[in-house]
Enzyme design. Structure first.
Site, PDB file in Angstrom:
ATOM      1  CB  SER A 101      11.805   7.136  69.774  1.00 13.09           C
ATOM      2  OG  SER A 101      11.944   6.381  68.631  1.00 13.09           O
ATOM      3  CG  ASP A 355      10.695   8.872  66.789  1.00  7.88           C
ATOM      4  OD1 ASP A 355      10.790   7.660  66.521  1.00  7.88           O
ATOM      5  OD2 ASP A 355      11.690   9.580  67.040  1.00  7.88           O
ATOM      6  NE  ARG A 586      24.339  -1.071  73.131  1.00  9.77           N
ATOM      7  CZ  ARG A 586      23.170  -0.438  73.139  1.00  9.77           C
ATOM      8  NH1 ARG A 586      22.039  -1.113  73.019  1.00  9.77           N
ATOM      9  NH2 ARG A 586      23.123   0.862  73.266  1.00  9.77           N
TER      10      ARG A 586
HETATM   11  C1  G16 Z   1      17.268   5.116  69.495  1.00 13.52           C
HETATM   12  C2  G16 Z   1      18.445   5.334  68.590  1.00 13.52           C
HETATM   13  C3  G16 Z   1      18.761   4.063  67.855  1.00 13.52           C
HETATM   14  C4  G16 Z   1      19.002   2.943  68.863  1.00 13.52           C
HETATM   15  C5  G16 Z   1      17.802   2.815  69.808  1.00 13.52           C
HETATM   16  C6  G16 Z   1      18.022   1.840  70.938  1.00 13.52           C
HETATM   17  O1  G16 Z   1      16.171   4.792  68.710  1.00 13.52           O
HETATM   18  O2  G16 Z   1      18.159   6.372  67.681  1.00 13.52           O
HETATM   19  O3  G16 Z   1      19.887   4.295  67.062  1.00 13.52           O
HETATM   20  O4  G16 Z   1      19.198   1.737  68.219  1.00 13.52           O
HETATM   21  O5  G16 Z   1      17.529   4.071  70.399  1.00 13.52           O
HETATM   22  O6  G16 Z   1      19.085   2.321  71.728  1.00 13.52           O
HETATM   23  P1  G16 Z   1      19.478   1.625  73.089  1.00 13.52           P
HETATM   24  O7  G16 Z   1      19.695   0.178  72.764  1.00 13.52           O
HETATM   25  O8  G16 Z   1      20.721   2.321  73.509  1.00 13.52           O
HETATM   26  O9  G16 Z   1      18.326   1.775  74.044  1.00 13.52           O
HETATM   27  P2  G16 Z   1      14.773   5.481  68.956  1.00 13.52           P
HETATM   28  O10 G16 Z   1      13.975   5.044  67.788  1.00 13.52           O
HETATM   29  O11 G16 Z   1      14.262   4.970  70.273  1.00 13.52           O
HETATM   30  O12 G16 Z   1      15.086   6.949  68.969  1.00 13.52           O
END
Ligand code: G16
Length: 634
Positions: A101, A355, A586
């Site tokens: 992604s 993606d 976080r």
């Molecule tokens: C994924 C998740 C999203 C999330 C993002 C960032 O997005 O599907 O819901 O907001 O990761 O997550 P984190 O802050 O835990 O790194 P994607 O578009 O990268 O698949």
């Protein structure tokens, strides 16, 4: 760019891996090749490292790591997907999407789609972690054989005879250089486990989720949505619905404008081009007023997600690099539709992620104005406003239909001004905050009859409950016999079209793009008018590396840091120094970083708060390298 040599020379039969990067209208069928010996060979050839102490985690959106460490995970995901499909007594299909992604090209990853087209549930995640970390090949194969026997027996009892449905796994992948090889490993393992694989080739993540949902349509597809399997069905459904929504306009004068779409140099470009071809083929005489111009494709010369794409635009709050050299050269399709206007207007732009499951909109200084961003919060507000208005019209005309709850789910990243706007419009009880990750927000949205969810990063959609469809049925019956009410009939048509245009399985950048464009066109709004719904509080985001991000724990909705215990008191103290201040940290579930979010009444205060919070993380959580500053953001 990381290249992994293909050590599986007999992968040639997997046709789509050898094809040029275009979208398959229908998937390639790869028959099962059940062989426990082949499964053991794959597990032995791609072993889980004995040295590494790292546990492979199923994070915010699946397994996501440096591509070089992923081959063993992919073999085990082939086993996992087969077991997930076997587990469903009714022979439902499941999906596997190979993508990382928004991450840079060095990463790859994999996410599983459950039979309803949504993200895999928590029970599946636990199994995924066991399989991905099991070092003993014999134990792994024996586990698979035992589970296969158990599920097959259960299925036979359930179906009442020996003949059972085939186990079907859909696979898709993004445009990363290592995605073909990693997909090949999933495919080989799944076939060795006895699964029939439907290979969709290069697709956006939401297309793969659509394919799974529509493959299991009898159980999971709401009645109002026509059954449109595969990628060609996805395209037809979206384009038909986009046209249907635009056709509800009461203003015949076309509103000519262009929408420039930064596709992050990823698969979204191929998906959008394919969608626009469908629009061309089906739109003779259709007064589509927006010329959608895809840019920053995989061949544009720009690296995937680098200085472009929704993650970059939304996190940095600046426009992307436009890599296409011929952006300012006019071009038309064979049907005469302008696809590249002679001069590109950047007052109406959007950016997708790698993606194409996220989208944000922005204006890059048209008519003397500065850059401004319309992120997932603004999209959620636009959708709630639109649905709320149309629903209000319908409920007034047909008072007998049941009350429907319209609610929205955000995450801790939602701008405080958006939450205040939504609480004022929908009532506090109808605005929920869930943990980051589409799997959490999607689940929370089901508490409402109409659940709008959007993460600020542009990942979102709308989910509709059974009561919504029942109410529309009742309204349709009432309006067909009542004195003609054109405004109510139009509202009904709009509300009936929404679930078809919106991807019911998962957040979808292309579906959201068409939906937002249709609403703006119906309202004849510019981005500036949309932006004026409310004014964002200035915010700033940062990310820093620490030695081990797993030491950081937060409360359920991630607004408070619980461990290390010394962090939250220091953040509270900082927040108190800034009017309208808010801040949280976080651990990321997709990157090896800790994320920091800050907002405050002024730009300067938001930046200062973010910088100070980043220092707290660095001090208290064993930050790597020099203490960060706003100027040195990664
Ligand atoms: C994924 C998740 C999203 C999330 C993002 C960032 O997005 O599907 O819901 O907001 O990761 O997550 P984190 O802050 O835990 O790194 P994607 O578009 O990268 O698949």
């Amino acid at each position: 760019m990381l290249a992994i040599a293909d050590p599986e020379p007999d992968s040639a039969p997997i046709l789509s891996l050898r094809q040029p990067v275009t979208m398959n209208a229908t998937p390639i069928r790869l028959d099962p090749q059940p062989s426990h010996a082949e499964l053991a060979r794959l597990c032995d050839k791609y072993p889980v490292s004995m040295e590494s102490e790292r546990t492979m985690e199923y994070g915010t959106a699946g397994f996501r790591y440096d591509a070089a460490v992923l081959p063993p995970v992919m073999v085990r995901v082939g086993i996992l997907a087969t077991l997930r499909a076997l587990e469903t007594a009714s022979g439902y299909h499941v999906g596997v999407m190979v993508t990382a992604s928004h991450n840079d090209e060095s990463y790859n990853g994999v996410k599983i789609a459950d039979p309803d087209g949504g993200m895999m549930n928590a029970q599946g995640e636990r199994l995924a972690v066991y399989l991905a970390n099991e070092r003993n090949t014999d134990a792994l194969v024996q586990y698979f054989v035992a589970q296969q026997a158990k599920y097959t027996t259960e299925k036979r009892i359930h179906s009442g005879n020996a003949a059972t449905e085939p186990v079907v796994v859909h696979v898709g992948r993004d445009t990363r250089s290592h995605s073909p090889f990693l997909t090949c490993l999933v495919v080989k393992a799944a076939r060795a486990c006895g699964a029939l694989v439907l290979d969709h080739g290069v697709v956006t993540t939401p297309m793969l989720h659509h394919a799974v949902l529509h493959a299991n349509h009898v159980k999971f597809l709401p009645k109002l949505i026509p059954h449109r399997p595969h990628v060609d069905g996805y395209q037809r459904l979206l384009i038909d619905s986009y046209r249907a929504l635009l056709a509800t306009t009461d203003n015949q004068a076309p509103l000519q404008r262009s929408l420039l779409v930064d596709c992050a140099c990823g698969v979204g470009y191929i998906g959008l081009e394919a969608l626009l071809q469908t629009l061309d083929q089906q739109s003779s005489g259709f007064g589509s007023s927006t010329t959608i111009v895809p840019t920053n494709g995989p061949d544009s010369g720009g690296p995937l997600n680098e200085s472009c794409g929704s993650e970059y635009v939304q996190k940095m709050i600046i426009p992307p690099t436009w890599y296409d050299a011929d952006l300012f050269t006019s071009a038309t399709t064979s049907e005469g539709r302008a696809i590249k206007p002679a001069s590109v207007d950047k007052s109406y732009c959007a950016a997708l992620d790698g993606d194409a499951d996220r989208i944000v909109f922005f204006s890059e200084g048209g008519h003397g104005s500065d850059f401004f961003l319309l992120d997932g919060d603004k999209i959620a507000c636009l959708l709630c406003d639109f649905v709320g208005n149309e629903l209000g019209i319908l409920q007034k005309a047909v008072p007998s239909i049941s009350f429907l709850s319209l609610g929205v789910v955000q995450t801790a990243y939602a701008n405080g001004a958006s939450t205040a706007y939504l609480e004022q419009k929908l009532g506090k009880a109808n605005v929920a905050i869930a943990k980051t990750g589409v799997k959490h927000v999607h689940a929370a949205a089901h508490q409402f009859d109409i659940g709008v969810y959007f993460e600020a990063n542009g990942h979102g959609t709308i989910v509709f409950g059974d009561r919504y469809y029942d109410a529309l049925n009742e309204a349709a019956a009432f309006l067909s016999t009542a004195v003609q009410d054109t405004v109510a009939t139009r509202a009904l048509r709009r509300l009936e079209t929404l679930p078809r245009l919106v991807n019911q399985a998962v957040g979808d950048a292309l579906s959201d793009l068409l939906l937002v464009d249709a609403i703006l066109t119906l309202r004849r709004w510019t981005l500036a008018e949309w932006n004026a719904m409310y004014q964002d509080l200035p915010s700033r985001q940062d990310k820093i590396r620490v030695q081990d991000r797993s030491i950081i724990q937060t409360n359920d909705n991630e607004t408070r840091c619980l461990a290390p215990a010394s962090v939250q008191p220091r953040l509270d103290e900082l927040v108190q120094q800034h009017p309208s201040g808010r801040c949280f940290i976080r651990p990321s579930g997709t990157e090896d970083v800790v994320r920091i979010y800050a907002e405050a009444a002024t730009r300067e205060a938001a930046d200062t708060l973010c910088q100070a919070a980043a220092r707290v993380v660095h001090d208290e959580c064993q930050g790597v390298g020099e203490p960060p500053s706003i100027q040195s953001r990664m």
